[in-house]
Design an enzyme around this catalytic site. Structure first.
Site, PDB file in Angstrom:
ATOM      1  N   ALA A 110      91.365  30.837  61.921  1.00  0.00           N
ATOM      2  CA  ALA A 110      91.385  30.860  60.605  1.00  0.00           C
ATOM      3  C   ALA A 110      90.079  31.601  59.845  1.00  0.00           C
ATOM      4  O   ALA A 110      88.973  31.508  60.341  1.00  0.00           O
ATOM      5  CB  ALA A 110      91.627  29.821  59.842  1.00  0.00           C
ATOM      6  N   ASP A 111      90.286  32.091  58.699  1.00  0.00           N
ATOM      7  CA  ASP A 111      89.176  32.958  58.088  1.00  0.00           C
ATOM      8  C   ASP A 111      89.582  32.729  56.660  1.00  0.00           C
ATOM      9  O   ASP A 111      90.579  33.257  56.000  1.00  0.00           O
ATOM     10  CB  ASP A 111      88.840  34.322  58.449  1.00  0.00           C
ATOM     11  CG  ASP A 111      87.904  34.903  57.675  1.00  0.00           C
ATOM     12  OD1 ASP A 111      86.663  34.500  58.093  1.00  0.00           O
ATOM     13  OD2 ASP A 111      87.919  35.666  56.712  1.00  0.00           O
ATOM     14  N   THR A 112      88.627  32.137  55.950  1.00  0.00           N
ATOM     15  CA  THR A 112      88.605  31.855  54.449  1.00  0.00           C
ATOM     16  C   THR A 112      87.822  32.886  53.755  1.00  0.00           C
ATOM     17  O   THR A 112      86.711  32.952  53.844  1.00  0.00           O
ATOM     18  CB  THR A 112      88.527  30.397  54.066  1.00  0.00           C
ATOM     19  OG1 THR A 112      89.410  29.625  54.869  1.00  0.00           O
ATOM     20  CG2 THR A 112      88.744  30.163  52.472  1.00  0.00           C
ATOM     21  N   GLY A 147      93.362  33.183  55.836  1.00  0.00           N
ATOM     22  CA  GLY A 147      94.440  34.064  57.036  1.00  0.00           C
ATOM     23  C   GLY A 147      94.269  33.198  58.304  1.00  0.00           C
ATOM     24  O   GLY A 147      92.992  32.880  58.500  1.00  0.00           O
TER      25      GLY A 147
END
Length: 241
Positions: A110-112, A147
């Site tokens: 995940a990437d924020t 994402g």
């Protein structure tokens, strides 16, 4: 590093909104499948653990240097998450081969990022950068995009299937006085946080409200993840209760 991603959120095409709790026991008991979280974030680990999923942590070494030029916030988050998942998937596969081990992998990454006035904000470089972010948030709204990518292999394939999606939450901040910004920065909570804050910490006192998934702001959209993982578990034949 310039990456062009064809991003299509699975949110529009997924028809199943059932939970994954009925699959957890079978997934955890499986000797065939190994779940890997490609993140050292304690917040993501806690959220995933609270779902009851047993997993290993293998932090990604992908250098997050994707160009932001002409890229929307949710697209950037998906692209970064996808590259993290691919890097961990291939590295873990090589390591298992060297150790003469073999398991089917489910790699979760995940990437924020925060999008404010059209600008993509990641983790602050330093305290001055964090101050600029908090001043930008003051008395304004911004979007938090996470994402997520799930990489998994089917039918003995060496190239993983990649399922990716994003979730967006709008966060509304109250006006923050300079002394409040100074006090917040002194806590050092801004370090290692996209947009310079964590909604679950001291900065919660600045938040007037949100529109969307709270856990998405923390860094992992639980409901959207559960929805997409269920589709994968059905596909790979993990039995439900």
């Amino acid at each position: 590093f310039v990456l062009f991603c064809l991003v299509r959120t699975t949110r529009e095409t997924s028809k199943s909104y059932q939970m994954i709790l009925q699959y957890i026991n079978a997934l955890n008991a499986s000797t065939k499948w190994r779940v890997v979280l490609a993140s050292k974030s304690p917040r993501r680990q806690e959220i995933l653990r609270n779902l009851g999923i047993e997993f290993d942590v293998v932090a990604s070494t992908f250098e997050e240097n994707i160009s932001k030029e002409g890229v929307k916030g949710h697209e950037y988050a998906i692209c970064t998450a996808r590259e993290k998942a691919k890097e961990v998937y291939h590295r873990t596969t090589r390591e298992e081969q060297e150790q003469k081990k073999k398991s089917n992998l489910i790699v979760i990454s995940a990437d924020t990022v925060v999008e404010s006035f059209g600008n993509i904000l990641e983790k602050p470089r330093d305290i001055q950068d964090a101050r600029a972010m908090m001043e930008k948030h003051s008395n304004n709204s911004h979007k938090v995009h996470t994402g997520v990518c799930i990489a998994y292999n089917t039918n003995e394939k060496t190239t993983p299937e990649l399922k990716h999606f994003s979730e967006t939450t709008v966060v509304n901040f109250a006006e923050i006085e300079r002394k409040e910004v100074d006090a917040f920065l002194a806590t050092n909570e801004w370090t290692d946080k996209a947009g310079g804050y964590g909604i679950q910490g001291y900065a919660s006192s600045f938040v007037k409200g949100i529109e969307g998934d709270y856990f998405n702001v923390v860094g992992f959209p639980v409901h959207a993840f559960s929805r997409e993982l269920k589709i994968i578990l059905d596909e790979i034949g993990i039995d439900s209760m």
